[in-house]
Design an enzyme around this catalytic site. Structure first.
Site, PDB file in Angstrom:
ATOM      1  N   MET A  30       0.839  -1.202   0.000  1.00 34.99           N
ATOM      2  CA  MET A  30       0.000   0.000   0.000  1.00 34.99           C
ATOM      3  C   MET A  30       0.872   1.250   0.000  1.00 34.99           C
ATOM      4  SD  MET A  30      -3.451  -0.908   1.999  1.00 34.99           S
ATOM      5  CE  MET A  30      -2.852  -0.643   3.640  1.00 34.99           C
ATOM      6  N   GLY A  31       2.143   1.079  -0.371  1.00 34.99           N
ATOM      7  CA  GLY A  31       3.012   2.253  -0.501  1.00 34.99           C
ATOM      8  C   GLY A  31       3.516   2.771   0.833  1.00 34.99           C
ATOM      9  N   LEU A  33       6.621   3.279   1.372  1.00 35.95           N
ATOM     10  CA  LEU A  33       7.528   2.128   1.478  1.00 35.95           C
ATOM     11  C   LEU A  33       8.651   2.366   2.486  1.00 35.95           C
ATOM     12  CD1 LEU A  33       7.867   1.074  -2.279  1.00 35.95           C
ATOM     13  CD2 LEU A  33       6.212   0.307  -0.562  1.00 35.95           C
ATOM     14  N   HIS A  34       9.088   1.251   3.075  1.00 32.94           N
ATOM     15  CA  HIS A  34      10.226   1.268   3.999  1.00 32.94           C
ATOM     16  C   HIS A  34      11.078   0.030   3.700  1.00 32.94           C
ATOM     17  CE1 HIS A  34       7.844  -1.760   6.061  1.00 32.94           C
ATOM     18  NE2 HIS A  34       6.859  -0.887   6.178  1.00 32.94           N
ATOM     19  N   GLY A  36      11.309  -2.724   5.100  1.00 35.61           N
ATOM     20  CA  GLY A  36      10.574  -3.994   5.205  1.00 35.61           C
ATOM     21  C   GLY A  36       9.996  -4.389   3.848  1.00 35.61           C
ATOM     22  N   HIS A  37       9.386  -3.424   3.168  1.00 38.90           N
ATOM     23  CA  HIS A  37       8.859  -3.704   1.825  1.00 38.90           C
ATOM     24  C   HIS A  37      10.005  -4.091   0.875  1.00 38.90           C
ATOM     25  CE1 HIS A  37       5.672  -0.684   3.200  1.00 38.90           C
ATOM     26  NE2 HIS A  37       4.942  -1.724   2.876  1.00 38.90           N
ATOM     27  N   GLY A 147       4.782 -10.319   4.060  1.00 35.62           N
ATOM     28  CA  GLY A 147       5.529 -10.218   5.304  1.00 35.62           C
ATOM     29  C   GLY A 147       4.852 -10.958   6.447  1.00 35.62           C
ATOM     30  N   ASP A 150       2.340  -9.173   9.035  1.00 35.92           N
ATOM     31  CA  ASP A 150       0.875  -9.273   8.966  1.00 35.92           C
ATOM     32  C   ASP A 150       0.529 -10.757   8.924  1.00 35.92           C
ATOM     33  OD1 ASP A 150      -0.035  -6.295   8.359  1.00 35.92           O
ATOM     34  OD2 ASP A 150       1.796  -6.688   7.249  1.00 35.92           O
ATOM     35  N   SER A 186       4.470   1.370   7.613  1.00 30.97           N
ATOM     36  CA  SER A 186       4.159   2.673   7.014  1.00 30.97           C
ATOM     37  C   SER A 186       3.524   3.584   8.053  1.00 30.97           C
ATOM     38  CB  SER A 186       3.180   2.498   5.846  1.00 30.97           C
ATOM     39  OG  SER A 186       3.693   1.553   4.947  1.00 30.97           O
TER      40      SER A 186
END
Ligand code: AMP
Length: 281
Positions: A30-31, A33-34, A36-37, A147, A150, A186
């Site tokens: 969902m953008g 971004l960090h 982790g993404h 990930g 979640d 996020s």
């Protein structure tokens, strides 16, 4: 990196890659971004030939409309991060592209979407299933990367692919954390400095819970102890702190001796709701 906004265009472009014998990996996000993404994208790059990342803030999974309104959006920065990380395609659809008509499908995940986040965010996982099934239909990936942060969502996606009889392989990826242990999210960028500092209690609670459970306390006792820790500061509001079987998220009161257990938490820090979990072997 190519940016594509239209699903038909993306579909034909990916068909060409498949005809060239390339395997396709998909990282839906969902953008905002960090790292982790980006770690999901890096895992994808290891496992497949061609990577697609999507950024779509899915309105159907927000039961709280103010949460949707404040969800962070940083598309230019996201595109730069993905480009730098070597993503091949960024899929950036608008809402009409994904939902030309209202999605009325209701999925049945049995108990899995009724507990934890499912109980606290009614309709959330149905919305997740709606968007992920649509994205899978468009991208038709060989592998999709999600990930463990979640965790419940990951089990829902696995159940979804089974229900829809999809060939895609779901690859779970480890949780990336900040230096103080806070899981990257996020939503962390919505915290003010005091809240950000206070949020570090979340991973601490998980590791405290693990130690107490390993020392023989049951989850009811652990919850009592940890809730009193949280109640000292009004910044926190606990949604849940639960011990479950990692395989089906059935609630348990002491560690599962024959399989993996998981401690899951959802807690507001100020107005921002954060989730985290810890799997225990
Ligand atoms: P989101 O943009 O929050 O919907 O997340 C997109 C994907 O990134 C989901 O599969 C998340 O589980 C995953 N993700 C989010 N935060 C992290 C993290 N800290 N470490 C690893 N994966 C993450």
């Amino acid at each position: 990196m190519i940016i594509i906004r239209n699903k038909i265009e993306l579909g034909s472009f990916l068909q060409l890659q498949r005809e060239n014998g390339l395997t396709i990996g998909f990282v839906p996000t969902m953008g905002a971004l960090h790292e982790g993404h980006i770690s999901l994208l890096m895992e994808a790059k290891k496992q497949v030939d061609f990577t697609v990342c999507s950024i779509f803030v899915n309105p159907n999974q927000f039961n709280d409309k103010s949460d949707l309104a404040r969800y962070p959006r940083t598309p230019e920065k996201d595109a730069l991060m993905l480009e730098k990380a070597g993503c091949d395609v960024l899929f950036l659809p608008d809402v009409e592209e994904i939902y030309p008509e209202e999605d009325k499908r209701v999925f049945d995940f049995g108990k899995l979407d009724k507990v934890l986040d499912g109980a606290h965010r009614p309709g959330h996982f149905n919305g997740v299933a709606q968007v992920v099934s649509r994205l899978f239909d468009i991208v038709q990936p060989d592998k999709a990367f999600f990930g463990l942060k979640d965790y419940q969502q990951l089990l829902i996606i696995k159940a979804l692919t089974k229900q829809l009889n999809l060939k895609v392989i779901i690859v779970p990826c480890a949780i990336l954390r900040e230096k103080d242990g806070l899981a990257m999210s996020s939503r962390n960028m919505l915290l003010n400095p005091a809240e950000r500092e206070a949020a570090a209690i979340i991973p601490q609670l998980l590791s405290d819970a693990k130690s107490l459970l390993k020392a023989g306390k049951n989850m009811q006792e652990v919850k009592g102890l940890l809730e009193s820790k949280l109640s000292k500061n009004q910044i926190y509001k606990l949604d849940y702190l639960e011990l479950c079987n990692a395989s089906d998220l059935n609630s348990i009161n002491s560690l599962n001796k024959s399989g993996e257990s998981i401690i899951l938490i959802a807690c507001f820090v100020g107005k921002i709701r954060l989730i985290d979990n810890l799997v225990i072997n």
